[in-house]
Design a protein around this motif. Structure first.
Motif, mmCIF file in Angstrom:
data_model
loop_
_atom_site.group_PDB
_atom_site.id
_atom_site.type_symbol
_atom_site.label_atom_id
_atom_site.label_comp_id
_atom_site.label_asym_id
_atom_site.label_seq_id
_atom_site.Cartn_x
_atom_site.Cartn_y
_atom_site.Cartn_z
ATOM 1 N N VAL A 129 62.634 -72.207 -35.591
ATOM 2 C CA VAL A 129 62.836 -73.292 -36.663
ATOM 3 C C VAL A 129 64.274 -73.601 -38.198
ATOM 4 C CG1 VAL A 129 60.800 -74.817 -38.843
ATOM 5 C CG2 VAL A 129 60.352 -74.308 -36.573
ATOM 6 N N CYS A 130 63.603 -72.279 -38.063
ATOM 7 C CA CYS A 130 64.728 -71.829 -39.507
ATOM 8 C C CYS A 130 66.053 -71.121 -39.270
ATOM 9 C CB CYS A 130 63.827 -71.268 -40.638
ATOM 10 S SG CYS A 130 63.745 -69.985 -39.956
ATOM 11 N N GLY A 131 65.744 -70.317 -38.561
ATOM 12 C CA GLY A 131 67.234 -69.430 -37.876
ATOM 13 C C GLY A 131 67.376 -68.178 -37.503
ATOM 14 N N ARG A 132 65.852 -67.671 -38.511
ATOM 15 C CA ARG A 132 65.692 -66.671 -39.505
ATOM 16 C C ARG A 132 65.634 -65.889 -37.557
ATOM 17 N NH1 ARG A 132 59.969 -64.141 -41.201
ATOM 18 N NH2 ARG A 132 60.562 -62.341 -40.596
ATOM 19 N N ALA A 133 65.757 -64.686 -37.676
ATOM 20 C CA ALA A 133 66.788 -63.850 -36.544
ATOM 21 C C ALA A 133 65.865 -62.037 -36.816
ATOM 22 C CB ALA A 133 67.717 -63.937 -35.863
ATOM 23 N N GLU A 134 65.717 -61.454 -35.618
ATOM 24 C CA GLU A 134 65.232 -60.086 -36.356
ATOM 25 C C GLU A 134 65.574 -59.316 -35.057
ATOM 26 O OE1 GLU A 134 63.381 -59.205 -38.998
ATOM 27 O OE2 GLU A 134 62.442 -61.109 -38.656
ATOM 28 N N ASP A 135 66.564 -58.209 -35.055
ATOM 29 C CA ASP A 135 67.033 -57.256 -34.681
ATOM 30 C C ASP A 135 65.844 -56.600 -33.800
ATOM 31 O OD1 ASP A 135 69.606 -58.570 -34.959
ATOM 32 O OD2 ASP A 135 70.253 -56.540 -35.993
ATOM 33 N N ILE A 136 66.123 -56.862 -32.241
ATOM 34 C CA ILE A 136 64.804 -55.713 -31.724
ATOM 35 C C ILE A 136 65.384 -54.498 -30.649
ATOM 36 C CG2 ILE A 136 62.903 -58.038 -31.676
ATOM 37 C CD1 ILE A 136 63.684 -58.487 -29.095
ATOM 38 N N ASP A 137 64.742 -54.041 -30.430
ATOM 39 C CA ASP A 137 64.843 -52.743 -29.115
ATOM 40 C C ASP A 137 63.839 -52.781 -28.777
ATOM 41 O OD1 ASP A 137 66.337 -50.208 -28.915
ATOM 42 O OD2 ASP A 137 65.456 -48.923 -29.516
ATOM 43 N N MET A 138 65.037 -52.834 -27.692
ATOM 44 C CA MET A 138 63.844 -52.616 -26.142
ATOM 45 C C MET A 138 64.175 -52.132 -25.453
ATOM 46 S SD MET A 138 64.294 -57.255 -25.591
ATOM 47 C CE MET A 138 63.969 -57.080 -24.252
ATOM 48 N N PRO A 139 64.030 -50.999 -24.835
ATOM 49 C CA PRO A 139 64.634 -49.752 -24.303
ATOM 50 C C PRO A 139 63.658 -49.982 -23.058
ATOM 51 C CG PRO A 139 62.498 -48.285 -26.362
ATOM 52 C CD PRO A 139 63.405 -50.193 -26.247
ATOM 53 N N GLU A 140 63.074 -50.105 -22.946
ATOM 54 C CA GLU A 140 62.154 -50.782 -22.129
ATOM 55 C C GLU A 140 62.936 -51.286 -20.295
ATOM 56 O OE1 GLU A 140 60.513 -50.858 -24.025
ATOM 57 O OE2 GLU A 140 59.232 -49.342 -24.647
ATOM 58 N N PHE A 141 63.313 -52.396 -21.716
ATOM 59 C CA PHE A 141 63.775 -53.336 -20.457
ATOM 60 C C PHE A 141 65.512 -52.998 -20.116
ATOM 61 C CE2 PHE A 141 67.068 -56.501 -19.993
ATOM 62 C CZ PHE A 141 66.399 -58.037 -19.146
ATOM 63 N N GLU A 142 65.837 -52.167 -20.861
ATOM 64 C CA GLU A 142 67.224 -51.401 -20.535
ATOM 65 C C GLU A 142 67.187 -50.811 -19.715
ATOM 66 O OE1 GLU A 142 69.701 -52.284 -22.209
ATOM 67 O OE2 GLU A 142 69.046 -53.624 -23.882
ATOM 68 N N GLU A 143 66.674 -49.662 -19.721
ATOM 69 C CA GLU A 143 65.851 -48.690 -18.243
ATOM 70 C C GLU A 143 65.418 -49.710 -16.751
ATOM 71 O OE1 GLU A 143 62.037 -46.108 -19.617
ATOM 72 O OE2 GLU A 143 63.793 -45.478 -20.841
ATOM 73 N N TRP A 144 65.354 -50.507 -17.642
ATOM 74 C CA TRP A 144 64.387 -51.681 -16.126
ATOM 75 C C TRP A 144 65.543 -52.446 -15.339
ATOM 76 C CZ3 TRP A 144 65.318 -56.497 -14.787
ATOM 77 C CH2 TRP A 144 65.172 -57.213 -13.983
ATOM 78 N N ALA A 145 66.683 -53.397 -16.213
ATOM 79 C CA ALA A 145 68.051 -53.317 -15.902
ATOM 80 C C ALA A 145 68.488 -52.172 -15.073
ATOM 81 C CB ALA A 145 68.520 -54.144 -17.258
ATOM 82 N N HIS A 146 68.854 -51.425 -16.052
ATOM 83 C CA HIS A 146 70.342 -49.721 -15.193
ATOM 84 C C HIS A 146 69.167 -50.084 -13.997
ATOM 85 C CE1 HIS A 146 73.014 -49.850 -17.893
ATOM 86 N NE2 HIS A 146 72.642 -50.485 -18.816
ATOM 87 N N ARG A 147 68.320 -49.719 -13.620
ATOM 88 C CA ARG A 147 67.467 -49.106 -12.330
ATOM 89 C C ARG A 147 67.436 -50.756 -11.050
ATOM 90 N NH1 ARG A 147 62.884 -48.448 -14.798
ATOM 91 N NH2 ARG A 147 61.513 -50.675 -14.016
ATOM 92 N N MET A 148 67.669 -51.851 -11.292
ATOM 93 C CA MET A 148 67.644 -52.822 -11.061
ATOM 94 C C MET A 148 68.827 -52.737 -10.373
ATOM 95 S SD MET A 148 65.360 -54.473 -9.873
ATOM 96 C CE MET A 148 64.052 -52.934 -9.852
ATOM 97 N N ALA A 149 69.485 -52.470 -11.506
ATOM 98 C CA ALA A 149 71.641 -52.887 -10.858
ATOM 99 C C ALA A 149 71.727 -51.392 -10.048
ATOM 100 C CB ALA A 149 72.620 -52.282 -11.849
ATOM 101 N N THR A 150 71.187 -50.407 -10.323
ATOM 102 C CA THR A 150 71.605 -48.770 -8.705
ATOM 103 C C THR A 150 70.785 -49.146 -8.034
ATOM 104 O OG1 THR A 150 71.747 -47.566 -11.241
ATOM 105 C CG2 THR A 150 71.011 -46.990 -9.059
ATOM 106 N N THR A 151 70.197 -49.836 -7.276
ATOM 107 C CA THR A 151 69.089 -50.473 -6.792
ATOM 108 C C THR A 151 69.822 -50.865 -5.733
ATOM 109 O OG1 THR A 151 66.503 -50.595 -7.680
ATOM 110 C CG2 THR A 151 66.398 -51.281 -6.083
#
Length: 129
Positions: free
Chosen positions: A82-104
């Motif tokens: 609605v207003c465009g406000r944004a929060e920076d969020i940390d997603m270490p679990e997602f980062e780990e999963w993404a790298h695991r998938m790439a390696t796999t």
């Protein structure tokens, strides 16, 4: 750094919300700048490519920009639709999963974009969304 690009960066420093190129152009015009809309588009695209500003694409395909407050090289956002406000969020679990998938699957130099959208508490209280 051109004078116009510096003016766009200065405008971006005035807010933490994502806005369209037209929105940033309106801000510049309101502040007395004579920078044209096409120049704002080009400056925002160049700044995004250089990693100096964040960009996200809305459901309608419009690109929104903002100067990121975190200064981190790679991060994700939770953005109010609605207003465009944004929060920076940390997603270490997602980062780990993404790298695991790439390696796999034998991939390297992966990149990804994750953006969560919703309606912030303020907009929700006003009956939006």
């Amino acid at each position: 750094m051109t004078k116009q690009r510096a003016a766009v960066l200065d405008a971006l420093a005035s807010s933490t919300e994502f806005r369209s190129a037209q929105g940033w152009h309106d801000t510049l015009r309101h502040d007395g700048s004579t920078v044209g809309l096409a120049t704002v588009y080009r400056a925002l695209q160049a700044l995004a490519e250089a990693g100096e500003v964040d960009s996200v694409v809305t459901d309608t395909g419009e690109t929104l920009y903002r100067r990121c407050a975190s200064g981190e090289e790679h991060h994700h956002h939770l953005r109010c639709r609605v207003c465009g406000r944004a929060e920076d969020i940390d997603m270490p679990e997602f980062e780990e999963w993404a790298h695991r998938m790439a390696t796999t699957y034998g991939y390297s130099r992966i990149d990804h974009t994750v953006e969560l959208t919703g309606v912030c508490e303020s907009c929700g209280a006003q009956g939006h969304g």
